[in-house]
Design an enzyme around this catalytic site. Structure first.
Site, mmCIF file in Angstrom:
data_model
loop_
_atom_site.group_PDB
_atom_site.id
_atom_site.type_symbol
_atom_site.label_atom_id
_atom_site.label_comp_id
_atom_site.label_asym_id
_atom_site.label_seq_id
_atom_site.Cartn_x
_atom_site.Cartn_y
_atom_site.Cartn_z
ATOM 1 N N GLY A 225 -4.238 -4.051 6.311
ATOM 2 C CA GLY A 225 -3.093 -3.862 7.204
ATOM 3 C C GLY A 225 -3.216 -2.557 7.962
ATOM 4 O O GLY A 225 -3.878 -1.617 7.505
ATOM 5 N N LYS B 144 -3.065 5.338 -2.474
ATOM 6 C CA LYS B 144 -4.000 6.170 -1.726
ATOM 7 C C LYS B 144 -4.430 7.332 -2.608
ATOM 8 O O LYS B 144 -3.608 7.893 -3.356
ATOM 9 C CB LYS B 144 -3.309 6.705 -0.473
ATOM 10 C CG LYS B 144 -2.957 5.614 0.527
ATOM 11 C CD LYS B 144 -4.202 5.116 1.206
ATOM 12 C CE LYS B 144 -3.887 4.100 2.290
ATOM 13 N NZ LYS B 144 -5.093 3.644 2.976
ATOM 14 N N SER C 292 0.859 -1.174 0.000
ATOM 15 C CA SER C 292 0.000 0.000 0.000
ATOM 16 C C SER C 292 0.898 1.227 0.000
ATOM 17 O O SER C 292 1.719 1.390 0.903
ATOM 18 C CB SER C 292 -0.891 -0.025 1.244
ATOM 19 O OG SER C 292 -1.586 1.185 1.374
ATOM 20 N N LYS D 157 -9.946 -6.621 8.411
ATOM 21 C CA LYS D 157 -8.862 -6.319 9.353
ATOM 22 C C LYS D 157 -9.334 -6.846 10.696
ATOM 23 O O LYS D 157 -10.377 -6.401 11.192
ATOM 24 C CB LYS D 157 -8.656 -4.806 9.471
ATOM 25 C CG LYS D 157 -8.042 -4.130 8.265
ATOM 26 C CD LYS D 157 -7.953 -2.632 8.489
ATOM 27 C CE LYS D 157 -7.343 -1.944 7.267
ATOM 28 N NZ LYS D 157 -7.585 -0.492 7.286
ATOM 29 N N ASP E 262 -7.407 3.425 -2.797
ATOM 30 C CA ASP E 262 -8.053 3.502 -1.481
ATOM 31 C C ASP E 262 -8.288 4.967 -1.133
ATOM 32 O O ASP E 262 -7.339 5.755 -1.040
ATOM 33 C CB ASP E 262 -7.150 2.842 -0.428
ATOM 34 C CG ASP E 262 -7.802 2.794 0.952
ATOM 35 O OD1 ASP E 262 -8.975 3.201 1.080
ATOM 36 O OD2 ASP E 262 -7.125 2.344 1.900
ATOM 37 N N GLU F 167 -11.453 1.140 -3.011
ATOM 38 C CA GLU F 167 -11.701 0.866 -1.592
ATOM 39 C C GLU F 167 -12.295 2.088 -0.882
ATOM 40 O O GLU F 167 -11.777 3.194 -1.003
ATOM 41 C CB GLU F 167 -10.368 0.464 -0.936
ATOM 42 C CG GLU F 167 -10.523 -0.026 0.485
ATOM 43 C CD GLU F 167 -9.190 -0.492 1.087
ATOM 44 O OE1 GLU F 167 -8.181 -0.564 0.355
ATOM 45 O OE2 GLU F 167 -9.174 -0.757 2.299
ATOM 46 N N ASP G 27 -14.051 -1.148 3.725
ATOM 47 C CA ASP G 27 -13.120 -1.318 4.840
ATOM 48 C C ASP G 27 -13.770 -0.681 6.075
ATOM 49 O O ASP G 27 -14.431 -1.363 6.872
ATOM 50 C CB ASP G 27 -11.782 -0.641 4.474
ATOM 51 C CG ASP G 27 -10.783 -0.560 5.617
ATOM 52 O OD1 ASP G 27 -11.049 -1.107 6.694
ATOM 53 O OD2 ASP G 27 -9.708 0.063 5.454
ATOM 54 N N LYS H 50 -1.453 -0.948 -4.201
ATOM 55 C CA LYS H 50 -2.604 -0.104 -3.813
ATOM 56 C C LYS H 50 -2.084 1.311 -3.650
ATOM 57 O O LYS H 50 -1.037 1.513 -3.033
ATOM 58 C CB LYS H 50 -3.184 -0.644 -2.512
ATOM 59 C CG LYS H 50 -4.006 0.338 -1.682
ATOM 60 C CD LYS H 50 -4.786 -0.406 -0.604
ATOM 61 C CE LYS H 50 -4.908 0.379 0.689
ATOM 62 N NZ LYS H 50 -5.657 -0.345 1.727
HETATM 63 O O1 NPG Z 1 -0.220 -2.205 6.727
HETATM 64 O O2 NPG Z 1 0.761 -2.089 4.789
HETATM 65 C C1 NPG Z 1 -0.019 -1.673 5.628
HETATM 66 C C2 NPG Z 1 -0.784 -0.420 5.293
HETATM 67 C C3 NPG Z 1 -2.089 -0.705 4.655
HETATM 68 O O3 NPG Z 1 -3.023 1.220 3.637
HETATM 69 C C4 NPG Z 1 -2.950 0.529 4.624
HETATM 70 N N1 NPG Z 1 -3.592 0.794 5.748
HETATM 71 O O4 NPG Z 1 -6.539 2.665 5.279
HETATM 72 O O5 NPG Z 1 -6.136 0.578 5.156
HETATM 73 C C5 NPG Z 1 -5.787 1.714 5.437
HETATM 74 C C6 NPG Z 1 -4.380 1.977 5.931
HETATM 75 C C7 NPG Z 1 -4.247 2.415 7.362
HETATM 76 C C8 NPG Z 1 -3.001 2.505 7.915
HETATM 77 C C9 NPG Z 1 -5.323 2.706 8.137
HETATM 78 C C10 NPG Z 1 -2.832 2.882 9.232
HETATM 79 C C11 NPG Z 1 -5.151 3.105 9.457
HETATM 80 C C12 NPG Z 1 -3.908 3.199 9.988
#
Ligand code: NPG
Length: 369
Positions: A290, A163, A135, A262, A188, A213, A238, A161
């Protein structure tokens, strides 16, 4: 087993680079680790609540409060013979899924170690390795993003992925797609758009994305069902999914075709498994999200992703994508085929490096029966 001692530790593990999303910037993992000791066995869990209430309502502070003042007192000194029993005890507490999940995680680890099986086996996993992706946070310019993506692809990640947020959306998808026409690519939005942005969504629909997402509000399912009808790209939810019931409603209404599971967001592995089973029965794929976890949380995610309906690559990258040094041994590494091995040793299957953990611990409290 009688729960004799539970320890909470807040950690501070700086990331190699800040991770920027539409809701904020994450510079370090400040999660709470939960350690339960019984009969010489040690169970570990990670509570993924963040420092700020920008992704979810829970924070490190609220989770510490709920664990310390409610969940732990109700469990400590009790004799329990299954994870389900502990869930029943904690049910009186409404919400606070991340706090509950952290504690449940340590119990899953403990029960798996007691039985001498891996967490993956105990959860019903059937894969020796899981397909993973990376991500990529918002970058200063589209060119910087393309460069980052190129770096991850060259390391062997096979799904990317990115953002997005209003104003930094189609342009980013277009830039990455132009450079890499055939990769598995998804976006996302972390709830940053509304139905007024339908034109943007229609444009995103042109880039052969694996999924979009959580485009709309974090507590919405209904508007997503309207949006999904307008798009050929599957929507993946999510933030909107906290329970099995949410998942069923979302799929029934056609609000999404894919769900990101998650464990922290849905209250633990038990609820994750229920959502997994329900989505499987509805032929809707899931993948493991994640929360930039330490090696402990990562071990849990890898084990969960080994279940059969996790058919899309998860947001589970190798330890060195996040940290200079992980707190588990061995750390998680990427195989050349874009997968990560599922640990086979009992429980989480990796050892916690106490010397490293001591260095990153910023708060500690122990509870005894
Ligand atoms: O764990 O590799 C990872 C990051 C994945 O993008 C990711 N997580 O919105 O899903 C999400 C985001 C996130 C990260 C959300 C930290 C909240 C805290």
């Amino acid at each position: 087993m009688k729960i004799e001692s539970i320890e909470l530790r807040r950690i501070n593990m700086p990331y190699l680079a800040p991770f920027q999303t539409s809701f904020g910037v994450e510079s370090a993992n400040t999660h709470i680790l939960i350690c339960i000791q019984v009969d010489g066995l040690v169970g570990w869990g990670e509570c993924v609540a963040g420092a700020d209430p920008f992704y979810s309502a829970e924070t490190t502070q609220t989770a510490w409060h709920v664990l310390r003042d409610f969940l732990i007192p109700s469990l400590i000194g009790k004799n329990i013979s299954s994870v389900d029993e502990s869930i029943a005890i904690g049910e009186r507490v409404r919400g606070h899924n991340m706090a509950k999940a952290g504690l449940e995680f340590a119990l899953w680890d403990l029960f798996a170690k007691q039985r001498g099986v891996s967490l993956a086996q105990m959860l019903g996993g059937m894969r020796e390795k899981v397909a993973v992706g990376v991500s990529v946070g918002l970058q200063a310019t589209p060119a910087d993003l393309v460069k980052r993506v190129a770096g991850y692809l060259s390391e062997g990640y096979s799904r990317i992925k990115i953002k997005i947020e209003p104003g930094r959306d189609v342009e980013l998808a277009a830039a990455v797609r132009k450079e890499f026409p055939h990769i598995l690519l998804q976006v996302d939005a972390n709830s940053a758009f509304s139905l007024d942005d339908i034109a943007t969504m229609r444009q995103l629909d042109q880039y052969n994305l694996l999924l979009i997402e959580q485009p709309l509000a974090c507590d919405d399912i209904f508007d997503h069902s309207k949006l999904q009808r307008e798009l050929k790209t599957p929507i993946c939810l999510d933030e909107s999914i906290h329970t099995l019931s949410d998942a069923n409603v979302a799929l029934e209404l056609g609000a999404c075709r894919i769900i990101n599971i998650k464990p922290g967001r849905v209250g633990g592995f038990t609820e994750s498994k229920k959502i997994h089973d329900a989505t499987q029965a509805r032929h809707a794929p899931v993948w493991c999200g994640g929360m930039l976890e330490s090696g402990i949380g990562r071990a849990g995610n890898v084990a969960l992703a080994s279940l059969p309906n996790f058919t899309l690559p998860g947001d589970i990258s190798a330890s060195d994508r996040y940290f200079h040094e992980d707190i588990v041994d061995p750390s998680f590494e990427l195989n050349s085929d874009g997968t990560i091995n599922v640990p086979t040793a009992p429980g989480i299957g990796v050892a916690v490096r106490m010397d490293r953990l001591e260095k990153v611990t910023t708060r500690r409290e122990e509870f005894r029966a």
